[in-house]
Structures are given as structure tokens and as C-alpha cells.
Scaffold this motif. Sequence first.
Motif, PDB file in Angstrom:
ATOM      1  N   ASN A  78      21.525 -34.824 -14.757  1.00 51.45           N
ATOM      2  CA  ASN A  78      22.078 -35.111 -13.425  1.00 51.45           C
ATOM      3  C   ASN A  78      21.106 -34.706 -12.329  1.00 51.45           C
ATOM      4  N   PHE A  79      20.562 -33.477 -12.446  1.00 54.61           N
ATOM      5  CA  PHE A  79      19.628 -33.009 -11.426  1.00 54.61           C
ATOM      6  C   PHE A  79      18.316 -33.775 -11.496  1.00 54.61           C
ATOM      7  N   ASN A  80      17.913 -34.148 -12.703  1.00 56.68           N
ATOM      8  CA  ASN A  80      16.649 -34.850 -12.874  1.00 56.68           C
ATOM      9  C   ASN A  80      16.616 -36.145 -12.056  1.00 56.68           C
ATOM     10  N   GLN A  81      17.736 -36.867 -12.046  1.00 57.56           N
ATOM     11  CA  GLN A  81      17.811 -38.109 -11.279  1.00 57.56           C
ATOM     12  C   GLN A  81      17.600 -37.838  -9.794  1.00 57.56           C
ATOM     13  N   VAL A  82      18.206 -36.763  -9.293  1.00 64.34           N
ATOM     14  CA  VAL A  82      18.056 -36.399  -7.883  1.00 64.34           C
ATOM     15  C   VAL A  82      16.611 -36.008  -7.590  1.00 64.34           C
ATOM     16  N   LEU A  83      16.049 -35.193  -8.479  1.00 64.29           N
ATOM     17  CA  LEU A  83      14.696 -34.683  -8.263  1.00 64.29           C
ATOM     18  C   LEU A  83      13.658 -35.807  -8.306  1.00 64.29           C
ATOM     19  N   VAL A  84      13.850 -36.782  -9.181  1.00 65.83           N
ATOM     20  CA  VAL A  84      12.926 -37.925  -9.241  1.00 65.83           C
ATOM     21  C   VAL A  84      12.901 -38.659  -7.905  1.00 65.83           C
ATOM     22  N   GLY A  85      14.082 -38.852  -7.309  1.00 63.38           N
ATOM     23  CA  GLY A  85      14.148 -39.519  -6.009  1.00 63.38           C
ATOM     24  C   GLY A  85      13.422 -38.751  -4.925  1.00 63.38           C
ATOM     25  N   ILE A  86      13.609 -37.426  -4.903  1.00 64.49           N
ATOM     26  CA  ILE A  86      12.943 -36.587  -3.902  1.00 64.49           C
ATOM     27  C   ILE A  86      11.432 -36.601  -4.118  1.00 64.49           C
ATOM     28  N   TYR A  87      11.019 -36.470  -5.362  1.00 61.98           N
ATOM     29  CA  TYR A  87       9.595 -36.455  -5.707  1.00 61.98           C
ATOM     30  C   TYR A  87       8.912 -37.750  -5.268  1.00 61.98           C
ATOM     31  N   ASN A  88       9.544 -38.867  -5.576  1.00 60.67           N
ATOM     32  CA  ASN A  88       8.948 -40.149  -5.219  1.00 60.67           C
ATOM     33  C   ASN A  88       8.837 -40.328  -3.706  1.00 60.67           C
ATOM     34  N   GLN A  89       9.842 -39.843  -2.976  1.00 57.47           N
ATOM     35  CA  GLN A  89       9.763 -39.911  -1.514  1.00 57.47           C
ATOM     36  C   GLN A  89       8.578 -39.107  -0.993  1.00 57.47           C
ATOM     37  N   LEU A  90       8.383 -37.913  -1.532  1.00 50.83           N
ATOM     38  CA  LEU A  90       7.288 -37.063  -1.080  1.00 50.83           C
ATOM     39  C   LEU A  90       5.931 -37.633  -1.485  1.00 50.83           C
ATOM     40  N   GLY A 159       7.240 -14.647   0.665  1.00 56.77           N
ATOM     41  CA  GLY A 159       7.872 -15.958   0.619  1.00 56.77           C
ATOM     42  C   GLY A 159       7.087 -17.003  -0.137  1.00 56.77           C
ATOM     43  N   ALA A 160       6.067 -16.586  -0.908  1.00 58.38           N
ATOM     44  CA  ALA A 160       5.234 -17.546  -1.625  1.00 58.38           C
ATOM     45  C   ALA A 160       5.942 -18.140  -2.831  1.00 58.38           C
ATOM     46  N   THR A 161       7.021 -17.500  -3.296  1.00 58.58           N
ATOM     47  CA  THR A 161       7.770 -17.989  -4.454  1.00 58.58           C
ATOM     48  C   THR A 161       9.252 -18.076  -4.108  1.00 58.58           C
ATOM     49  N   LEU A 162       9.838 -19.250  -4.341  1.00 60.98           N
ATOM     50  CA  LEU A 162      11.276 -19.454  -4.146  1.00 60.98           C
ATOM     51  C   LEU A 162      11.900 -19.803  -5.491  1.00 60.98           C
ATOM     52  N   HIS A 163      12.987 -19.137  -5.831  1.00 66.44           N
ATOM     53  CA  HIS A 163      13.615 -19.348  -7.130  1.00 66.44           C
ATOM     54  C   HIS A 163      14.800 -20.312  -7.076  1.00 66.44           C
ATOM     55  N   ASP A 164      15.250 -20.673  -5.895  1.00 61.37           N
ATOM     56  CA  ASP A 164      16.478 -21.465  -5.769  1.00 61.37           C
ATOM     57  C   ASP A 164      16.196 -22.913  -5.396  1.00 61.37           C
ATOM     58  N   GLY A 165      15.165 -23.493  -6.025  1.00 64.84           N
ATOM     59  CA  GLY A 165      14.780 -24.861  -5.704  1.00 64.84           C
ATOM     60  C   GLY A 165      15.860 -25.887  -5.984  1.00 64.84           C
ATOM     61  N   VAL A 166      16.635 -25.692  -7.057  1.00 62.84           N
ATOM     62  CA  VAL A 166      17.707 -26.640  -7.385  1.00 62.84           C
ATOM     63  C   VAL A 166      18.720 -26.694  -6.251  1.00 62.84           C
ATOM     64  N   GLU A 167      19.152 -25.529  -5.794  1.00 61.18           N
ATOM     65  CA  GLU A 167      20.116 -25.477  -4.694  1.00 61.18           C
ATOM     66  C   GLU A 167      19.535 -26.106  -3.428  1.00 61.18           C
ATOM     67  N   LEU A 168      18.260 -25.831  -3.146  1.00 57.84           N
ATOM     68  CA  LEU A 168      17.635 -26.374  -1.937  1.00 57.84           C
ATOM     69  C   LEU A 168      17.539 -27.894  -1.994  1.00 57.84           C
ATOM     70  N   ILE A 169      17.219 -28.431  -3.170  1.00 55.27           N
ATOM     71  CA  ILE A 169      17.141 -29.887  -3.320  1.00 55.27           C
ATOM     72  C   ILE A 169      18.518 -30.515  -3.135  1.00 55.27           C
ATOM     73  N   TYR A 170      19.521 -29.934  -3.769  1.00 56.78           N
ATOM     74  CA  TYR A 170      20.880 -30.466  -3.618  1.00 56.78           C
ATOM     75  C   TYR A 170      21.356 -30.354  -2.167  1.00 56.78           C
ATOM     76  N   ARG A 171      20.982 -29.264  -1.527  1.00 56.73           N
ATOM     77  CA  ARG A 171      21.509 -28.992  -0.187  1.00 56.73           C
ATOM     78  C   ARG A 171      20.779 -29.757   0.912  1.00 56.73           C
ATOM     79  N   TYR A 172      19.441 -29.806   0.820  1.00 56.85           N
ATOM     80  CA  TYR A 172      18.651 -30.380   1.917  1.00 56.85           C
ATOM     81  C   TYR A 172      17.864 -31.630   1.532  1.00 56.85           C
ATOM     82  N   GLY A 173      17.714 -31.883   0.235  1.00 59.43           N
ATOM     83  CA  GLY A 173      16.948 -33.045  -0.172  1.00 59.43           C
ATOM     84  C   GLY A 173      15.503 -32.940   0.260  1.00 59.43           C
ATOM     85  N   VAL A 174      14.933 -34.076   0.650  1.00 60.84           N
ATOM     86  CA  VAL A 174      13.522 -34.129   1.011  1.00 60.84           C
ATOM     87  C   VAL A 174      13.214 -33.303   2.256  1.00 60.84           C
TER      88      VAL A 174
END
Length: 431
Positions: A78-90, A159-174
Motif C-alpha cells: 500500500n505504501f509502496n504505491q504512494v511512494l512510487v508516485g512521490i518519487y516519480n514527481q520528484l 536533523g540530518a536523519t529523520l526516522h518518520d518518513g512514512v508518516e511524512l509521506i502520507y501526511r505531506y506527500g511531495v
Amino acid sequence: MMKEMMSNHDQALSNGTSAGIVGAEAERVSSSRISSLLASTDRDYLLSPSGNQVKVADLDGKIIGLYFSANWYPPCWNFNQVLVGIYNQLKNSSITGSSFEIVYISSDEDSDAFNTYHACMPWLAIPFSDLETKKALNRKFEIEGIPSLVILQPSDGDGATLHDGVELIYRYGVQAFPFTRQRLEQLEEEEKQKHENQTLTNLLTNHDRHYLLLGHQTPNQVPVASLVGKTIGLYFSAQWCIPCVNFTPRLISIYKKIKEQMLVGDQQQDGEDFEIVFVSSDRDRTSFEAYFSTMPWLALPFEDPNIKELVKHFDVKGIPCLVILGPDGKTVTRQGRNLINLYKENAYPFTDAKLELLEKKMDEEAKSLPRSVYHGGHRHELNLVSEGNGGGPFICCDCDEQGCGWAYQCLECGYEVHPKCVAAATGAVNT
């Protein structure tokens, strides 16, 4: 021109404070850091989805997402589909494309599963066979569950490392890019302003639609403007979700009782001061229409663009979810489902003042409850606990719904039930 460049370079070397020196040092740190994480003694490359080798050094100076995931786990897909969309946009952006990369760290069970899953990804991966590097990364970043996305900035520092990338992608997207602390603080401030300025109209309408649906075979269009000034429940749900299907009949019953309450008593209200709006996560129109046909309230149209915005705006991480909006359009609570389970129709209008009264009433009623019981659904003795005395938020083992406040709890194995479920069960023995 060459002499001028050399002169500038010599000047930078002499004063030691040039941005060029700082940049070079940062690049050196970045290169060393990334190589130590992603390379091994006998491997200096990563794999593309097609199996080509890409040098780890090619990632120097980039923002990197370490993606811990696995083929066998549905939430990863489920998350992979979201992440692919964000990655391609970037990557398709001329501004951000060259400065971002993702590296897949697999928890797949075999190489076939890895290859199948990686083929669905447009980014790089650590080879499946490099078990030691994968284990080291899981340990270093303390990965406790998947999917997990760790964001690394090009240079070390606060702040060089963030561990909550999944939440950030779901919350803010690109919009989360470049994932810096400054950018996230900016987004949080924007989100705060958005919540403070929210109205029913800007939540539920868009430039193409100013209505909601009522009815099923030939649905009527109800203007959103007609709901302004009323308490509204936004019901995030879907037919494919078993907890949703279980909760919906209960919500329908409570909805009707709240409507009935408004027709009696001193208030003499018209029964229209409370309304629910179905916000669908159904996967196809047929499922949406079949599910909506069981509901007596309004709905956003299927696949309406506002649905994704509402999920983001209210940070809906699971369904069913019932968000309550006050007559001014502001958020009263995102815990409507829990409050319905606890207090039924008495929870209305879900305000802090009403909940305080209900909690006091519950505390008074708890004084007359037995301190311990034997419940038909469990073999051990259950003890009455509260939030301040060994209890807390829980999922009732009898009705599978949320609870808080008072509960009957097994001190041996953690089994917990609502007091009302104990009272309703046959064969419960008080002690």
C-alpha cells in the motif's frame, strides 16, 4: 579567466572560511557516510530494478531515503504505491530530480520475492544476498516495523536523519521535500493555520462541486451551505474494511437516536442540527454505492478530490474514523468512534464540556460496580481498573471496540473488557 579562478581558489584556501571549503568538507563527509552505510568490503554498488549496477558513490551529495520493506506484507504494498508516485514527481522535476534517491533494504523471504517486488520500484536496492549490510542498517536505525522510511540529509548534523518518513509521506506527500527540519516546521505552521481557518465550506466543496449526495438510486444534491451551523460527523469508512462494516450499524443506530433526542425536550430542535457525511475509501463505484445504500446520511461523491485532502488534513491513519466538526466548522474531536462506543448517543455534541460531565457520571457509576468479576469470555478473574489505577486506552476483548476510563482487566494476561460488556454478558459472576 583561468588565472582569476585560480586566484579565487587560492584566496579560499588562505582564509579557510569559504563556502567552497565548507562544501568540499560536506561532500567528503557525505561520501564517507554513505559508503559506510550502503557499501561493503566486497561491494561498492547498488542494484537498479533492471539489475544494473550503480556505484554507491553516485549518491554522494543527495538526500537519500532508506526504504525498509518486504513483498509479503500488505501495508508495504500500500505504501509502496504512494511512494512510487512521490518519487516519480520528484525525479521528473528539473529542480529536485538530481538531488533525491531511495534505496530499498529488503526483508523479503527469498530472492524471487525480492526481484518481483523490486521490479515494481523505480529506485535502487541493496542486493538481496548482502544480508550483513541489511542487518547492520536495521540495527543502526532501530527498525521495529515495516514499512519504514529513514531520510538522510547529505551532511551530518542536527536533523540530518529523520526516522518518520512514512508518516511524512502520507501526511505531506511531495511537499515534505527536502525533508529538512526547517521545511517540516514550515509545513506544521501551514497546517496549523489551515486548521484554524477551516470552515465546512472549504473542507467539503471545490470549484466543481458545492453539494453532497443524499439517497442512492437517484441521489439528491444537498448544498453544503445548508449544513453550516450544524454539528457534523465526517465518517471515513469503506465496505472492504471489516471493522467498518461492524461499526456502521452501531453508528446508524446512534445517529437515529441523536436525531430523535433533538425532537423532544425543552430545546424543541428540528432534528437537523446533527449530520454525518460519508467519506469513502471504497475501491470501486459498485462497492461505494452498495455500502452507501445502507446509510441514512450524506456522502461525498465517489473518488471526489476532496477525499484525499480530508484524509491528509485530519491525518486519518486507519478506518473506521469519525471526525466531529462543531457548528463553526472547527474540529471538535477526531475520536468520535471511541466516544460513540463509550457513551453512545449521550456523547453528542462531543464537546469537552459534555465529555467532562460524562466522565464524572462514569466515575460515580463505577463506585457501585463490583471490584472484581468472572466473565463468561475469560477464565481468569477480572479486576476493575481506571486510567489512574493501572488502566488506560484499550480494545475491548468482547466487542473489539475502543475503550478508555474504567475497564475490567485480567492482571495475569492483560485481557480487558468494557464494564457494559461484562454487565451484558450472560454468566458473569460478581465477587
